[in-house]
Write a protein that holds these residues in place. Structure first.
Motif, PDB file in Angstrom:
ATOM      1  N   THR A 149      77.383  43.899  68.854  1.00 13.04           N
ATOM      2  CA  THR A 149      76.024  43.815  68.336  1.00 13.04           C
ATOM      3  C   THR A 149      75.599  42.377  68.095  1.00 13.04           C
ATOM      4  O   THR A 149      76.408  41.518  67.780  1.00 13.04           O
ATOM      5  N   ARG A 150      74.343  42.117  68.242  1.00 15.79           N
ATOM      6  CA  ARG A 150      73.788  40.794  67.945  1.00 15.79           C
ATOM      7  C   ARG A 150      72.799  40.877  66.787  1.00 15.79           C
ATOM      8  O   ARG A 150      72.253  39.871  66.376  1.00 15.79           O
ATOM      9  N   VAL A 151      72.551  42.094  66.303  1.00 15.44           N
ATOM     10  CA  VAL A 151      71.547  42.277  65.263  1.00 15.44           C
ATOM     11  C   VAL A 151      72.058  43.260  64.214  1.00 15.44           C
ATOM     12  O   VAL A 151      72.701  44.250  64.524  1.00 15.44           O
ATOM     13  N   LEU A 152      71.783  42.942  62.961  1.00 14.80           N
ATOM     14  CA  LEU A 152      72.086  43.842  61.851  1.00 14.80           C
ATOM     15  C   LEU A 152      70.826  44.662  61.600  1.00 14.80           C
ATOM     16  O   LEU A 152      69.798  44.116  61.205  1.00 14.80           O
ATOM     17  N   PRO A 153      70.846  45.965  61.872  1.00 14.62           N
ATOM     18  CA  PRO A 153      69.644  46.791  61.720  1.00 14.62           C
ATOM     19  C   PRO A 153      69.135  46.847  60.283  1.00 14.62           C
ATOM     20  O   PRO A 153      69.879  46.642  59.329  1.00 14.62           O
ATOM     21  N   ARG A 154      67.868  47.147  60.174  1.00 12.13           N
ATOM     22  CA  ARG A 154      67.194  47.209  58.874  1.00 12.13           C
ATOM     23  C   ARG A 154      67.913  48.141  57.902  1.00 12.13           C
ATOM     24  O   ARG A 154      68.001  47.861  56.723  1.00 12.13           O
ATOM     25  N   LEU A 155      68.456  49.248  58.416  1.00 12.05           N
ATOM     26  CA  LEU A 155      69.188  50.192  57.564  1.00 12.05           C
ATOM     27  C   LEU A 155      70.277  49.479  56.771  1.00 12.05           C
ATOM     28  O   LEU A 155      70.482  49.745  55.589  1.00 12.05           O
ATOM     29  N   TYR A 156      70.975  48.544  57.417  1.00 11.38           N
ATOM     30  CA  TYR A 156      72.055  47.817  56.756  1.00 11.38           C
ATOM     31  C   TYR A 156      71.556  46.576  56.040  1.00 11.38           C
ATOM     32  O   TYR A 156      72.125  46.171  55.033  1.00 11.38           O
ATOM     33  N   VAL A 157      70.492  45.971  56.538  1.00 12.69           N
ATOM     34  CA  VAL A 157      69.905  44.814  55.857  1.00 12.69           C
ATOM     35  C   VAL A 157      69.500  45.213  54.445  1.00 12.69           C
ATOM     36  O   VAL A 157      69.648  44.442  53.504  1.00 12.69           O
ATOM     37  N   ASN A 158      69.031  46.451  54.291  1.00 12.62           N
ATOM     38  CA  ASN A 158      68.600  46.930  52.973  1.00 12.62           C
ATOM     39  C   ASN A 158      69.746  46.997  51.967  1.00 12.62           C
ATOM     40  O   ASN A 158      69.514  47.093  50.770  1.00 12.62           O
ATOM     41  N   HIS A 159      70.991  46.954  52.440  1.00 14.86           N
ATOM     42  CA  HIS A 159      72.152  46.984  51.547  1.00 14.86           C
ATOM     43  C   HIS A 159      72.712  45.595  51.267  1.00 14.86           C
ATOM     44  O   HIS A 159      73.696  45.465  50.545  1.00 14.86           O
ATOM     45  N   VAL A 160      72.091  44.571  51.845  1.00 16.63           N
ATOM     46  CA  VAL A 160      72.541  43.196  51.619  1.00 16.63           C
ATOM     47  C   VAL A 160      71.945  42.727  50.304  1.00 16.63           C
ATOM     48  O   VAL A 160      70.759  42.932  50.054  1.00 16.63           O
ATOM     49  N   PRO A 161      72.756  42.107  49.434  1.00 17.78           N
ATOM     50  CA  PRO A 161      72.234  41.649  48.157  1.00 17.78           C
ATOM     51  C   PRO A 161      71.094  40.653  48.363  1.00 17.78           C
ATOM     52  O   PRO A 161      71.189  39.751  49.185  1.00 17.78           O
ATOM     53  N   ALA A 162      70.022  40.848  47.644  1.00 17.17           N
ATOM     54  CA  ALA A 162      68.860  39.966  47.762  1.00 17.17           C
ATOM     55  C   ALA A 162      68.765  39.089  46.531  1.00 17.17           C
ATOM     56  O   ALA A 162      68.334  39.532  45.480  1.00 17.17           O
ATOM     57  N   GLY A 163      69.191  37.867  46.660  1.00 16.81           N
ATOM     58  CA  GLY A 163      69.117  36.940  45.543  1.00 16.81           C
ATOM     59  C   GLY A 163      67.851  36.113  45.574  1.00 16.81           C
ATOM     60  O   GLY A 163      67.521  35.431  44.628  1.00 16.81           O
ATOM     61  N   GLY A 164      67.138  36.181  46.693  1.00 17.21           N
ATOM     62  CA  GLY A 164      65.912  35.415  46.832  1.00 17.21           C
ATOM     63  C   GLY A 164      66.184  33.972  47.180  1.00 17.21           C
ATOM     64  O   GLY A 164      67.319  33.503  47.152  1.00 17.21           O
ATOM     65  N   PRO A 165      65.136  33.244  47.532  1.00 17.09           N
ATOM     66  CA  PRO A 165      65.284  31.854  47.946  1.00 17.09           C
ATOM     67  C   PRO A 165      65.870  30.949  46.856  1.00 17.09           C
ATOM     68  O   PRO A 165      66.499  29.949  47.158  1.00 17.09           O
ATOM     69  N   GLU A 166      65.677  31.301  45.590  1.00 13.39           N
ATOM     70  CA  GLU A 166      66.204  30.456  44.503  1.00 13.39           C
ATOM     71  C   GLU A 166      67.721  30.374  44.542  1.00 13.39           C
ATOM     72  O   GLU A 166      68.311  29.349  44.243  1.00 13.39           O
ATOM     73  N   THR A 167      68.355  31.472  44.889  1.00 15.51           N
ATOM     74  CA  THR A 167      69.813  31.493  44.919  1.00 15.51           C
ATOM     75  C   THR A 167      70.352  31.171  46.306  1.00 15.51           C
ATOM     76  O   THR A 167      71.541  30.941  46.464  1.00 15.51           O
ATOM     77  N   GLY A 168      69.480  31.186  47.311  1.00 16.57           N
ATOM     78  CA  GLY A 168      69.914  30.923  48.669  1.00 16.57           C
ATOM     79  C   GLY A 168      70.579  32.120  49.321  1.00 16.57           C
ATOM     80  O   GLY A 168      71.084  32.018  50.419  1.00 16.57           O
ATOM     81  N   GLN A 169      70.567  33.258  48.658  1.00 14.14           N
ATOM     82  CA  GLN A 169      71.218  34.448  49.199  1.00 14.14           C
ATOM     83  C   GLN A 169      70.196  35.396  49.805  1.00 14.14           C
ATOM     84  O   GLN A 169      70.005  36.505  49.351  1.00 14.14           O
ATOM     85  N   CYS A 170      69.527  34.934  50.830  1.00 14.52           N
ATOM     86  CA  CYS A 170      68.609  35.806  51.540  1.00 14.52           C
ATOM     87  C   CYS A 170      68.799  35.587  53.034  1.00 14.52           C
ATOM     88  O   CYS A 170      69.143  34.501  53.476  1.00 14.52           O
ATOM     89  N   LEU A 171      68.619  36.636  53.784  1.00 13.11           N
ATOM     90  CA  LEU A 171      68.761  36.564  55.224  1.00 13.11           C
ATOM     91  C   LEU A 171      67.375  36.428  55.852  1.00 13.11           C
ATOM     92  O   LEU A 171      66.419  37.055  55.388  1.00 13.11           O
ATOM     93  N   ARG A 172      67.287  35.632  56.899  1.00 13.41           N
ATOM     94  CA  ARG A 172      66.009  35.463  57.587  1.00 13.41           C
ATOM     95  C   ARG A 172      65.836  36.643  58.540  1.00 13.41           C
ATOM     96  O   ARG A 172      66.585  36.797  59.496  1.00 13.41           O
TER      97      ARG A 172
END
Length: 98
Positions: free
Chosen positions: A25-48
């Protein structure tokens, strides 16, 4: 932007397993992106994400995931450049190069 390798320990085990089970795979589908921790830009823990909410893996992340797979399956090494007897090189992680 954060990469998968930077937040690997924070990822849901389902997301980790999906990434390891889908080596081509070259892409992480939205179904799994929704399970990635979202820290927001302040913490730097966000995926583009792209316009569809998917996350495209970088070549560096593909290398990271290949290394993780090899850690889990000892003895399965890439054999880049090895001759299989037919004059062709073989590679256990060949799907990652597609």
């Amino acid at each position: 932007m954060t990469s998968i390798s930077e937040i690997w320990a924070l990822l849901d085990t389902d997301v980790q397993q999906w990434l390891l089970d889908n080596p081509g795979t070259r892409v992480l589908p939205r179904l799994y992106v929704n399970h990635v921790p979202a820290g927001g830009p302040e913490t730097g823990q966000c995926l583009r994400l792209d316009e569809h909410g998917d996350y495209w893996l970088t070549p560096e992340e593909m290398v990271f995931l290949t290394a993780r797979r090899q850690e889990l399956v000892p003895g399965k090494q890439d054999t880049v450049g090895a001759d299989s007897g037919g004059g062709e090189s073989t590679r256990t992680g060949e799907a990652l190069d597609r």
